[in-house]
Design an enzyme around this catalytic site. Sequence first.
Site, PDB file in Angstrom:
ATOM      1  N   SER A  63     -10.907   3.685 -17.318  1.00 23.24           N
ATOM      2  CA  SER A  63     -12.193   3.920 -16.657  1.00 23.24           C
ATOM      3  C   SER A  63     -12.873   5.225 -17.074  1.00 23.24           C
ATOM      4  O   SER A  63     -14.007   5.480 -16.669  1.00 23.24           O
ATOM      5  CB  SER A  63     -12.001   3.907 -15.131  1.00 23.24           C
ATOM      6  OG  SER A  63     -11.149   4.951 -14.734  1.00 23.24           O
ATOM      7  N   LYS A  77     -13.504   6.343  -5.599  1.00 18.13           N
ATOM      8  CA  LYS A  77     -14.152   7.227  -6.569  1.00 18.13           C
ATOM      9  C   LYS A  77     -15.478   7.758  -6.049  1.00 18.13           C
ATOM     10  O   LYS A  77     -15.796   8.940  -6.207  1.00 18.13           O
ATOM     11  CB  LYS A  77     -14.353   6.478  -7.890  1.00 18.13           C
ATOM     12  CG  LYS A  77     -13.055   6.185  -8.626  1.00 18.13           C
ATOM     13  CD  LYS A  77     -13.302   5.374  -9.888  1.00 18.13           C
ATOM     14  CE  LYS A  77     -11.994   5.081 -10.622  1.00 18.13           C
ATOM     15  NZ  LYS A  77     -12.194   4.271 -11.830  1.00 18.13           N
ATOM     16  N   GLY A 130       0.821  -1.199   0.000  1.00 17.72           N
ATOM     17  CA  GLY A 130       0.000   0.000   0.000  1.00 17.72           C
ATOM     18  C   GLY A 130       0.855   1.248   0.000  1.00 17.72           C
ATOM     19  O   GLY A 130       2.080   1.191   0.125  1.00 17.72           O
ATOM     20  N   PRO A 131       0.240   2.411  -0.124  1.00 18.64           N
ATOM     21  CA  PRO A 131       0.982   3.684  -0.153  1.00 18.64           C
ATOM     22  C   PRO A 131       1.682   3.947   1.174  1.00 18.64           C
ATOM     23  O   PRO A 131       1.350   3.342   2.207  1.00 18.64           O
ATOM     24  CB  PRO A 131      -0.114   4.721  -0.414  1.00 18.64           C
ATOM     25  CG  PRO A 131      -1.296   3.953  -0.891  1.00 18.64           C
ATOM     26  CD  PRO A 131      -1.209   2.600  -0.283  1.00 18.64           C
ATOM     27  N   PRO A 132       2.660   4.850   1.187  1.00 19.24           N
ATOM     28  CA  PRO A 132       3.349   5.199   2.445  1.00 19.24           C
ATOM     29  C   PRO A 132       2.401   5.822   3.453  1.00 19.24           C
ATOM     30  O   PRO A 132       1.443   6.504   3.090  1.00 19.24           O
ATOM     31  CB  PRO A 132       4.414   6.215   1.991  1.00 19.24           C
ATOM     32  CG  PRO A 132       4.566   6.010   0.521  1.00 19.24           C
ATOM     33  CD  PRO A 132       3.230   5.552   0.025  1.00 19.24           C
ATOM     34  N   GLY A 133       2.694   5.567   4.733  1.00 21.65           N
ATOM     35  CA  GLY A 133       1.949   6.221   5.800  1.00 21.65           C
ATOM     36  C   GLY A 133       0.609   5.611   6.122  1.00 21.65           C
ATOM     37  O   GLY A 133      -0.205   6.233   6.791  1.00 21.65           O
ATOM     38  N   GLY A 170       0.241   2.640   7.768  1.00 16.10           N
ATOM     39  CA  GLY A 170       0.311   1.804   8.970  1.00 16.10           C
ATOM     40  C   GLY A 170       0.787   0.392   8.734  1.00 16.10           C
ATOM     41  O   GLY A 170       0.522  -0.486   9.559  1.00 16.10           O
ATOM     42  N   LYS A 171       1.502   0.134   7.652  1.00 11.73           N
ATOM     43  CA  LYS A 171       1.935  -1.244   7.361  1.00 11.73           C
ATOM     44  C   LYS A 171       2.952  -1.740   8.395  1.00 11.73           C
ATOM     45  O   LYS A 171       2.843  -2.856   8.882  1.00 11.73           O
ATOM     46  CB  LYS A 171       2.547  -1.309   5.956  1.00 11.73           C
ATOM     47  CG  LYS A 171       1.600  -0.926   4.839  1.00 11.73           C
ATOM     48  CD  LYS A 171       2.227  -1.103   3.475  1.00 11.73           C
ATOM     49  CE  LYS A 171       3.406  -0.178   3.255  1.00 11.73           C
ATOM     50  NZ  LYS A 171       3.028   1.257   3.249  1.00 11.73           N
ATOM     51  N   THR A 172       3.930  -0.892   8.711  1.00 12.76           N
ATOM     52  CA  THR A 172       4.958  -1.314   9.659  1.00 12.76           C
ATOM     53  C   THR A 172       4.406  -1.404  11.070  1.00 12.76           C
ATOM     54  O   THR A 172       4.672  -2.369  11.794  1.00 12.76           O
ATOM     55  CB  THR A 172       6.138  -0.325   9.622  1.00 12.76           C
ATOM     56  OG1 THR A 172       6.636  -0.246   8.280  1.00 12.76           O
ATOM     57  CG2 THR A 172       7.256  -0.769  10.539  1.00 12.76           C
TER      58      THR A 172
END
Length: 789
Positions: A694, A737, A370-373, A375-377
């Site tokens: 799309s 969206k 996922g994108p940075p920031g 909460g993955k870590t």
Amino acid sequence: MAEASQDMYHPTEKRVLPIIPLKDVVVFPGVAAPLAVRRARSVRALDAALAKDKLVLFVPQKNPSASLRAGAANDPKPEDLYEIGTIAKVRESARQKGTVRLVVEGVVRARVQKILASDPFIKAEAEVMPTPKFQKTDRVDAEGVSLMNSFRECVNMGANVPFDVLLVVMNVSDPWQLADLVAVNLDFTVEERYAVLSSRTVEDKLAHAREGVNRQMKVLRMARELQAETGKEIDKMQKEMFLREQLKTIEKELGHLGGGGHSEAEELRKKIEAAGMPEEVKAKALKELSRMQAMPSFSPELSYIRGYLDWLIAMPWSVRDKDEISLRKAKKVLDEDHFGLAKVKERILDFLAVQKLAGKTRGSILCFVGPPGTGKTSIGKSIARAMGRKFFRMSLGGIRDEAEIRGHRRTYVGALPGRILQGVAQSKTRNPVFMLDEIDKVGNDFRGDPTAALLEALDPEQNNAFGDHYLEVPFDLSDVFFITTANLLDTIPPALRDRMEVIEYPGYTEEEKVRIAVDYLVPKAQKEHGLASTKVKIAEKAVLRVVREYTREAGVRNLERNLMQIFRKIARKVAENGGSKAWAIGPDDIPAYLGVPKFRQQLAEKKDAVGVVTGLAWTEAGGEILPIEATRMPGKGQLILTGQLGKVMQESAQAAHSYARANAKRLGIKGDFNKDEDIHVHVPQGAIPKDGPSAGVAMTAAIVSLLTGKPVRRSVAVTGEVTLRGHVLEIGGVKEKVLGAHRAGIRTVVLPKDNEKDLEEIPANVRKVMKFVFAETADQAIAALFARR
């Protein structure tokens, strides 16, 4: 000097002679010297002398090291030479592989008056400088005796002077010749020897010779002192070695007598026995211990073996944390540490449920993408806390050396195990939660491919016997709970991606960001800035303005930075003015703390318009509306596309244009627009690259609206891919969206029929106020978009 002597020359006589430059050598009158001539120009000068009278003027080269740096060492120019040299007679010569070896005998000094030629060799007119006549005074005799005594002292201190040369020097009575012999036989520099050679008076000559001897004595004295110090160190080392060997013998005897002798080896043996190693590893450790005992204490390999045994003992071969998996506790921990991410939490709880029932989740290694920031870590730490295990994080960003994963072989100085086994040893348990952060940023170069080494570590079918180059014994990693994180999947090799179970982080919605800020980030910032006792209230609408106008991200890092900036300004005012004033911050106060808004929220059009359709776009920061404009002009039927559109989006526009042409009659389009008119489709915010299929339905509606003159409803947004036959195909990012449309004030969204299932992901409060139209064909979508007359 029967054939040539100084007496044959008059003091002012001038002679034309070939010159051979000398590097690091000075030839003196009356002294024979061996030389090696290699330069082509010098060899030609020598040939000319041999063909005539065998006399050559040998001139020292100035500062040879500087000449070498200047590139003149192999081809010195006349200006690179000293003014005074020595005319010498070539006594012997022998050629050998491009080098001419000579024995020359100095005859008389000479000063270069004029350079006559530089090619094919240096030729000059030289003025002869015979030895000047001088009177032997008591002062000159005293200086000569002093120089002779200093020369003898240098020899006694270790100067490399043969005994027969010493006898010759000690029997010289001529002070001029004495200075020359001293300069030749001691280790003088070129500058020191030239100073002796070029002296005009005997007093100057003896003084220059004495300076060189004094420097030589200083060097020899320092060398003797260093040798004495080195001898002391060697004696100390020998004494220590002797005492250690005696200590070993005493300990051995005490052991035989039952005296309880205790040694380093015995201590290591006890640690090996207590480490719980597998039998083959234990055998390897004991073998290395036996090698260490047999080595002398001064052996450099002793420390390498000791370090290796320390690493084997430090590995948690049989130590493991007891799993305390409670799904209720795990859910509570995940909810406490992270707001939202319902889908991610559900996947993690499913994973932990299998772990609890089966004891092992063999075959599953989680990969958070996922994108940075987002909460993955931090969610990895929460998993470790929920399971009651230790947590270790290893960043893979920028790693390019395969040895970072597998370790260096013990043959290298400073070798260590790979970072995976170092992390396990640091955790002191064989079943930690091990996070491999930024796995998509691993590189490779000539030192190997780290991702290839990760294949074994992350493959549940192989990692029960992971081989590290340093340990050289297998270690079981099957109990380690590996979690990897990445921002993108594209850069992860397919073979590595295949070994992981991917859990995607979609990013936070606006509502989730506001909730996170109010419940987590604001209290944290207030505490960190020393304002825990100060009443600070930031309204939710103020936080929402920060989210919308000061950040564009999927996570909350920039949001946290902006909140930190607000609290820094409050802390400064409190520190300057003191007091316990209460602070209430509303939406209108935000620019005073953060400055001018960085982003403008895009809202729906203010009125219905022809050829203008509101599309929807997905970004890492969430969803946004995407206005699409179309206009017509006289031309030749061309389709013009602008707005930095990607290849896929351009093809979608061409498909929309073809659909309108193919169905012109049925759609009510009049005229030969494909022959007489050009159509220009533009997507605003042209600096931002855009791509994807799309927007196909939106582009179709814009072109049809333009050609039929029917306005499009401003309160309706549309997304979906269109085919040439007018079918509307499924797209992704529906949740983002729809939320983007909701933020922009749009309340009706046209979606592909196949995306109806995705409505469950949309928050209930948004679904409640939104109307959704599901279209299977472009005609149905156009009907929902066009304003009713």
